[in-house]
Write an enzyme that holds these catalytic residues in place. Structure first.
Site, PDB file in Angstrom:
ATOM      1  N   GLY A  57     -33.688  44.205  73.226  1.00 39.88           N
ATOM      2  CA  GLY A  57     -32.340  43.821  73.646  1.00 39.88           C
ATOM      3  C   GLY A  57     -31.315  44.952  73.627  1.00 39.88           C
ATOM      4  O   GLY A  57     -30.695  45.257  74.645  1.00 39.88           O
ATOM      5  N   ILE A  58     -31.172  45.596  72.467  1.00 37.06           N
ATOM      6  CA  ILE A  58     -30.158  46.651  72.345  1.00 37.06           C
ATOM      7  C   ILE A  58     -30.659  47.946  72.996  1.00 37.06           C
ATOM      8  O   ILE A  58     -29.929  48.609  73.727  1.00 37.06           O
ATOM      9  CB  ILE A  58     -29.820  46.905  70.852  1.00 37.06           C
ATOM     10  N   GLY A  59     -31.921  48.275  72.744  1.00 38.61           N
ATOM     11  CA  GLY A  59     -32.483  49.531  73.264  1.00 38.61           C
ATOM     12  C   GLY A  59     -32.444  49.598  74.774  1.00 38.61           C
ATOM     13  O   GLY A  59     -32.137  50.650  75.358  1.00 38.61           O
ATOM     14  N   ARG A  79     -49.525  35.027  68.620  1.00 41.06           N
ATOM     15  CA  ARG A  79     -49.014  36.192  67.904  1.00 41.06           C
ATOM     16  C   ARG A  79     -49.133  35.905  66.411  1.00 41.06           C
ATOM     17  O   ARG A  79     -48.629  34.893  65.919  1.00 41.06           O
ATOM     18  CB  ARG A  79     -47.547  36.415  68.267  1.00 41.06           C
ATOM     19  N   LYS A  87     -41.670  30.369  70.716  1.00 35.37           N
ATOM     20  CA  LYS A  87     -41.592  30.822  72.104  1.00 35.37           C
ATOM     21  C   LYS A  87     -42.948  30.571  72.734  1.00 35.37           C
ATOM     22  O   LYS A  87     -43.979  30.866  72.106  1.00 35.37           O
ATOM     23  CB  LYS A  87     -41.291  32.330  72.171  1.00 35.37           C
ATOM     24  N   ARG A 128     -31.214  42.028  58.597  1.00 43.08           N
ATOM     25  CA  ARG A 128     -32.040  42.567  57.498  1.00 43.08           C
ATOM     26  C   ARG A 128     -31.449  43.882  56.990  1.00 43.08           C
ATOM     27  O   ARG A 128     -30.930  44.671  57.780  1.00 43.08           O
ATOM     28  CB  ARG A 128     -33.476  42.809  57.976  1.00 43.08           C
ATOM     29  N   ARG A 144     -23.626  42.770  70.931  1.00 39.59           N
ATOM     30  CA  ARG A 144     -22.585  42.667  71.979  1.00 39.59           C
ATOM     31  C   ARG A 144     -21.219  42.374  71.358  1.00 39.59           C
ATOM     32  O   ARG A 144     -20.210  42.948  71.764  1.00 39.59           O
ATOM     33  CB  ARG A 144     -22.968  41.596  73.007  1.00 39.59           C
ATOM     34  N   ASP A 159     -24.786  40.150  66.160  1.00 39.56           N
ATOM     35  CA  ASP A 159     -25.002  40.328  67.600  1.00 39.56           C
ATOM     36  C   ASP A 159     -24.327  41.619  68.075  1.00 39.56           C
ATOM     37  O   ASP A 159     -23.105  41.763  67.959  1.00 39.56           O
ATOM     38  CB  ASP A 159     -24.419  39.102  68.327  1.00 39.56           C
ATOM     39  N   HIS A 162     -44.156  44.927  64.829  1.00 40.88           N
ATOM     40  CA  HIS A 162     -43.744  45.144  66.235  1.00 40.88           C
ATOM     41  C   HIS A 162     -44.821  45.912  67.006  1.00 40.88           C
ATOM     42  O   HIS A 162     -44.516  46.528  68.036  1.00 40.88           O
ATOM     43  CB  HIS A 162     -42.443  45.993  66.333  1.00 40.88           C
ATOM     44  N   GLY A 196     -33.891  45.532  68.674  1.00 43.69           N
ATOM     45  CA  GLY A 196     -33.453  44.182  69.023  1.00 43.69           C
ATOM     46  C   GLY A 196     -32.828  43.580  67.780  1.00 43.69           C
ATOM     47  O   GLY A 196     -32.126  44.288  67.038  1.00 43.69           O
TER      48      GLY A 196
HETATM   49  P1  ADP Z   1     -35.336  39.732  69.299  1.00 50.12           P
HETATM   50  O1  ADP Z   1     -35.643  40.824  68.318  1.00 50.12           O
HETATM   51  O2  ADP Z   1     -34.882  38.470  68.633  1.00 50.12           O
HETATM   52  O3  ADP Z   1     -36.365  39.539  70.387  1.00 50.12           O
HETATM   53  P2  ADP Z   1     -33.713  40.979  71.353  1.00 50.12           P
HETATM   54  O4  ADP Z   1     -34.673  42.060  71.636  1.00 50.12           O
HETATM   55  O5  ADP Z   1     -33.447  39.975  72.413  1.00 50.12           O
HETATM   56  O6  ADP Z   1     -33.995  40.227  70.003  1.00 50.12           O
HETATM   57  O7  ADP Z   1     -32.316  41.679  70.970  1.00 50.12           O
HETATM   58  C1  ADP Z   1     -31.190  40.950  70.580  1.00 50.12           C
HETATM   59  C2  ADP Z   1     -30.022  41.928  70.389  1.00 50.12           C
HETATM   60  O8  ADP Z   1     -29.814  42.633  71.627  1.00 50.12           O
HETATM   61  C3  ADP Z   1     -28.697  41.237  70.061  1.00 50.12           C
HETATM   62  O9  ADP Z   1     -28.027  41.990  69.058  1.00 50.12           O
HETATM   63  C4  ADP Z   1     -27.931  41.343  71.374  1.00 50.12           C
HETATM   64  O10 ADP Z   1     -26.540  41.397  71.174  1.00 50.12           O
HETATM   65  C5  ADP Z   1     -28.434  42.680  71.893  1.00 50.12           C
HETATM   66  N1  ADP Z   1     -28.204  42.888  73.316  1.00 50.12           N
HETATM   67  C6  ADP Z   1     -28.785  42.234  74.356  1.00 50.12           C
HETATM   68  N2  ADP Z   1     -28.297  42.715  75.534  1.00 50.12           N
HETATM   69  C7  ADP Z   1     -27.404  43.681  75.216  1.00 50.12           C
HETATM   70  C8  ADP Z   1     -26.548  44.544  75.956  1.00 50.12           C
HETATM   71  N3  ADP Z   1     -26.530  44.521  77.275  1.00 50.12           N
HETATM   72  N4  ADP Z   1     -25.763  45.424  75.272  1.00 50.12           N
HETATM   73  C9  ADP Z   1     -25.783  45.453  73.919  1.00 50.12           C
HETATM   74  N5  ADP Z   1     -26.563  44.676  73.163  1.00 50.12           N
HETATM   75  C10 ADP Z   1     -27.347  43.796  73.791  1.00 50.12           C
END
Ligand code: ADP
Length: 395
Positions: free
Chosen positions: A328-330, A89, A14, A240, A283, A281, A177, A205
């Site tokens: 992402g999830i949080g 990083r 990235k 993991r 979602r 994932d 993190h 995430g």
């Molecule tokens: P990384 O750790 O690779 O940076 P992210 O922080 O982008 O990953 O998180 C990826 C996860 O977040 C995936 O499981 C994705 O499905 C989930 N995610 C992203 N947006 C949403 C959402 N609106 N609702 C539920 N899960 C989500």
């Protein structure tokens, strides 16, 4: 100032160019699925007008990925003299407590630490060496994922192994993190306008970790965190396993598992993906939550383990005032936040359902004893700002 940030992961690179005055990215790019059939390069430039590109091409290895990334930076109009600072990083920083300029000695230390982070530090080093070739006049700064957690007390970082394993082999909990936990903690200080509070940050995430943060005079200090010697420890993650009974590993070794097979099992095939048998994932799992028993089980294991970890950090902090969700999830899933917070109601955590569904900044109800926040993380911005702070302090 324009800072180039590089985040070289196990299968992706990235990169961003960040304007630190405006605190925004001028260029954002990703080289993904390195070494696989479906490698992909995407980037977007946001100047006067926004343009976005996607290129499907084979990218053999990290070195090639970096050449693509760094050429994209130059071809997008950022000159070698304009980029004065490159922030890298670095996942494992061992005893480093702050970012530092990269010189031969630092490169050697990062190389030595590869022993502790074989999946991460060697790729981080390739990023450093390639970027130094492209930007030889720029200052290069290493920003470590472990540094924020170096304030943990020994009772939090010592494992129950003979003490020599810590002294001689450096086997201890480091935590990861850190760039994200520090960034969101500092944002929480700004949002709340408070300078002293007990905070628990949840980065949820693909990778997942929870940190107990004591905010003292506006400065966040990590007291405990769920990742340990490697980023495998803690609650289950996308692929993991999270923490396991170590006896399981002895059992699998007995059954003939090789080191590589164990590594793949624990890092790539476990967690949400392994339990659900469907996807890592979130979602996808949430879409199937009511119809697929194992998708539900995977999500339930995660929210249960997260709530248990958060509860355990009330010991590290002697209570808690603020709970924060990010990544992402949080920051994306109201359902996951709600499932976690339900399990913490005996601490006086109470969500406002409407605020939570809207992903508002503050999602707790006005009656909640604990304030609950949702804040997006921005590791690249934090890296750029940290690098700039170091640059300004030394020039
Ligand atoms: P990384 O750790 O690779 O940076 P992210 O922080 O982008 O990953 O998180 C990826 C996860 O977040 C995936 O499981 C994705 O499905 C989930 N995610 C992203 N947006 C949403 C959402 N609106 N609702 C539920 N899960 C989500």
């Amino acid at each position: 100032m324009k800072v180039l940030t590089l985040n070289v992961g196990s299968s992706s690179v990235k990169f961003q160019v960040i304007d630190t005055e405006k605190k925004r990215a001028l260029l954002k790019g990703l080289v993904d699925a390195i070494g696989l059939d479906n490698s992909n390069i995407s980037f977007s430039i946001s100047g006067d007008k926004f343009s976005s590109f996607n290129i499907k091409t084979s990218v053999k290895n990290h070195r090639e990925a970096l050449k693509y990334a760094l050429n994209i930076v130059l071809d997008s109009g950022f000159s070698k003299s304009e980029i004065k600072l490159v922030a890298h990083r670095v996942v494992h920083g061992g005893r480093f407590t702050t970012p530092c300029f990269i010189n031969k000695r630092v490169i050697e230390r990062i190389r030595k630490l590869s022993e502790l982070a074989p999946l991460h530090n060697p790729n981080n080093l390739i990023g450093i060496l390639e970027a130094k070739k492209f930007f030889p006049k720029a200052k290069h700064v290493a920003v470590f994922d472990t540094a924020f957690h170096q304030t943990m007390p020994d009772r939090a970082f010592i494992y129950g192994l003979p003490f020599e394993f810590y002294k001689k082999e450096n086997i201890r909990r480091y935590g990861f993190h850190g760039i994200s936990h520090k960034f969101v903690s500092e944002q929480a200080v700004k949002v709340l306008g408070r300078r002293n509070f007990k905070l628990i940050t949840c980065h949820i995430g693909n990778g997942i970790s929870v940190t107990a943060v004591q905010v003292k005079n506006g400065r966040p200090v990590s007291l405990d965190t769920s990742m340990g010697f490697t980023p495998l420890e803690g609650p289950i993650m996308g692929t993991r396993s999270g923490s396991l009974d170590p006896g399981i590993l002895i059992h699998l070794l007995d059954k003939g598992y090789s080191k590589n097979k164990l590594n793949d099992l624990l890092n790539e095939e476990s967690g949400l993906k392994g339990i659900s048998g469907l996807s890592s994932d979130m979602r996808v799992l949430l879409e199937n939550y009511s119809s697929n028993r194992r998708a539900k089980l995977a999500v339930d294991v995660l929210t249960y383990q997260l709530a248990k970890t958060i509860a355990s950090y009330t010991v590290a902090l002697n209570g808690f005032d603020v709970l924060l969700f990010t990544a992402g999830i949080g920051s994306g899933s109201w359902f996951i936040r709600s499932e976690i917070c339900k399990k913490l109601s005996h601490f006086g955590v109470k969500l406002d359902a409407r605020r939570n569904k809207k992903n508002s900044l503050i999602i707790s109800s006005d009656k909640s004893k604990v304030k609950v926040l949702v804040l997006p993380t921005d590791e690249e911005l934090e890296m750029a700002l940290e690098a700039e702070k170091l640059f300004n302090s030394k020039s």
